[in-house]
Design a protein around this motif. Structure first.
Motif, mmCIF file in Angstrom:
data_model
loop_
_atom_site.group_PDB
_atom_site.id
_atom_site.type_symbol
_atom_site.label_atom_id
_atom_site.label_comp_id
_atom_site.label_asym_id
_atom_site.label_seq_id
_atom_site.Cartn_x
_atom_site.Cartn_y
_atom_site.Cartn_z
ATOM 1 N N ARG A 156 0.816 -1.214 0.000
ATOM 2 C CA ARG A 156 0.000 0.000 0.000
ATOM 3 C C ARG A 156 0.851 1.265 0.000
ATOM 4 N N ASP A 157 2.150 1.098 0.009
ATOM 5 C CA ASP A 157 3.059 2.234 -0.036
ATOM 6 C C ASP A 157 3.367 2.559 -1.490
ATOM 7 N N THR A 158 3.185 3.803 -1.889
ATOM 8 C CA THR A 158 3.383 4.170 -3.292
ATOM 9 C C THR A 158 4.815 3.933 -3.764
ATOM 10 N N LYS A 159 5.776 3.998 -2.838
ATOM 11 C CA LYS A 159 7.172 3.814 -3.224
ATOM 12 C C LYS A 159 7.484 2.358 -3.559
ATOM 13 N N THR A 160 6.721 1.422 -3.004
ATOM 14 C CA THR A 160 6.998 -0.001 -3.224
ATOM 15 C C THR A 160 5.776 -0.718 -3.803
ATOM 16 N N LEU A 161 4.901 0.040 -4.437
ATOM 17 C CA LEU A 161 3.647 -0.496 -4.956
ATOM 18 C C LEU A 161 3.871 -1.668 -5.904
ATOM 19 N N ASN A 162 4.911 -1.601 -6.705
ATOM 20 C CA ASN A 162 5.149 -2.619 -7.727
ATOM 21 C C ASN A 162 6.170 -3.669 -7.334
ATOM 22 N N THR A 163 6.743 -3.536 -6.144
ATOM 23 C CA THR A 163 7.864 -4.413 -5.783
ATOM 24 C C THR A 163 7.673 -5.186 -4.481
ATOM 25 N N GLN A 164 6.678 -4.811 -3.662
ATOM 26 C CA GLN A 164 6.529 -5.450 -2.358
ATOM 27 C C GLN A 164 5.118 -5.987 -2.138
ATOM 28 N N GLN A 165 5.010 -6.854 -1.130
ATOM 29 C CA GLN A 165 3.741 -7.423 -0.699
ATOM 30 C C GLN A 165 3.560 -7.189 0.797
ATOM 31 N N THR A 166 2.311 -7.011 1.216
ATOM 32 C CA THR A 166 1.997 -6.761 2.619
ATOM 33 C C THR A 166 1.246 -7.953 3.196
ATOM 34 N N VAL A 167 1.663 -8.399 4.373
ATOM 35 C CA VAL A 167 1.014 -9.515 5.052
ATOM 36 C C VAL A 167 0.234 -8.982 6.251
ATOM 37 N N GLN A 168 -1.035 -9.342 6.343
ATOM 38 C CA GLN A 168 -1.865 -9.003 7.492
ATOM 39 C C GLN A 168 -2.529 -10.273 8.008
#
Length: 405
Positions: A156-168
């Motif tokens: 959800r961070d615009t800086k890493t939108l295309n490169t990262q994944q968030t786990v909840q």
């Protein structure tokens, strides 16, 4: 501060000189295609490995209980094992009809001499005849005392939108009395069963009746990485998947399809097994002792060498560690990194890792990192109420990235 797929550097020269001849180490449940050593308490795990010296040594295994962060726990061996924490590995069989001779060792845990009675983190060490540690592997035994729901989404961070994944995730605990979650509960988020890619020290973002919610955004970001590369050496004498040339010398030499570095590459779906490997051969009936070893030749084409960095072949076959034997050498005339080492016949996932002068490992620099990559995330929940002597693992949940979510 974002969680980066950069891990502390260990040039894994092996824990002893003896381990240089140890290959094909696996610690897995008996179920086919199950690669995880995180299992319910009581489930059988099998440790297996080959010794290329093929001289039937007397190896022992030793089991130690650990804390959630892999420190020594306060428990004595007699408090978590019925039987003995250290025993000989008696199942040893010599290879048959292979150019590379080896002895195959295996042991199942629990067994009649070793029954583990408590959940938790465990370190399994294999010792030689002088009781020196040859190698270690981690495993986790858990209780189903909680329900852990895991979701994985695009960063959800615009800086890493295309490169990262968030786990909840959330932890439902209707039968556990938790008075102080910040002190009594520890969680570990693990990517692709790789203990070098984990996030710890998380606190719940919300408290509900019998539920803890961890809805962090940046704190639980992982680099997406890319799908692993692969090859299949199920045929020792002829070409197979991504193997373009086979030569018979002192052993068979397999040349893997070259990989070309492209800093502008785009994500392309390619099913993988998240860095794991499966020992198999279609030329014999018993892969454990009839599968042969081949010298696998890897090549990485790039116009210039990576500045002040070394390149290694990386995957579960080396326990997700960079090892000196897997280091590649740049050949300027061919504009190619090359490396070769022995691997037993089978299907393998692998990738390339760079290591800088500070010793930082980066598994994304060569193959890229994308939010679309299919990764498996495991959440482990550790519970230690006030006055308890050890941490129980009271729940495990898994989640996969889904582009449609």
């Amino acid at each position: 501060m974002y969680k980066k797929l950069l891990i502390p550097f260990f040039i894994f020269f092996c824990l002893s000189l003896f381990s240089q001849n140890i290959k094909s180490i696996q610690l897995r449940p008996l179920q086919e295609n199950n690669f995880s050593s995180i299992v319910p308490l009581g489930i059988v795990l099998e440790l297996s490995f080959d010794d290329l010296e093929a001289d039937s040594k007397e190896y022992q295994y030793k089991i130690e209980h650990k804390t959630h962060n892999w420190k020594s726990s306060r428990l004595l061996a007699s408090q978590y094992i019925n039987g003995f924490e250290q025993n000989y590995i008696n199942n040893a069989t010599n290879s048959f009809n292979t150019l590379q001779s080896y002895t195959h060792y295996s042991v199942q845990i629990p067994n009649t001499n070793t029954v583990i009675t408590k959940s938790g983190n465990y370190l399994l060490s294999v010792l030689n005849e002088d009781e020196e540690v040859v190698f270690t592997r981690r495993f986790v035994l858990y209780e189903n005392q909680t329900t852990v729901g895991v979701s994985v989404a695009r960063s959800r961070d615009t800086k890493t939108l295309n490169t990262q994944q968030t786990v909840q995730f959330f932890v439902n605990h209707p039968t556990l009395k938790i008075n102080n979650p910040g002190q009594e509960i520890k969680v570990v988020v693990l990517k692709n069963n790789n203990w070098n890619e984990k996030i710890t020290e998380l606190q719940p973002t919300f408290f509900k009746p019998n539920q803890l919610v961890y809805s962090h955004t940046n704190k639980t970001n992982f680099w997406g990485g890319n799908e692993y590369l692969n090859f299949d050496s199920k045929y020792i004498r002829t070409n197979s998947l991504n193997i373009i040339q086979v030569d018979k010398r002192e052993v068979y030499h397999h040349f893997i399809y070259p990989f070309t570095f492209n800093p502008y590459k785009k994500y392309m779906y390619n099913p993988d097994v998240n860095g794991q490997f499966v020992i198999r051969t279609l030329e014999a009936s018993e892969a454990t002792t009839e599968a042969d070893y081949a010298m696998m030749h890897f090549s990485l084409s790039v116009d210039e060498p990576f500045a002040e960095k070394e390149v290694y072949v990386y995957g579960a076959f080396s326990n997700f560690e960079v090892m000196e034997a897997h280091k590649m050498v740049y050949h300027a005339a061919e504009k190619t990194y090359k490396g070769n080492f022995l691997l037993k016949q089978g299907f393998y996932n692998y990738t390339y890792a760079t290591v800088d002068r500070r010793g930082v490992v980066n598994t994304n620099e060569v193959n890229g990192t994308f939010y679309e990559t299919e990764n498996e995330y495991t959440v482990l929940v550790y519970y230690k109420p006030f006055g308890a002597f050890y941490e129980r693992v009271v729940g495990v949940g898994t989640g996969f990235f889904n582009q449609n979510e």
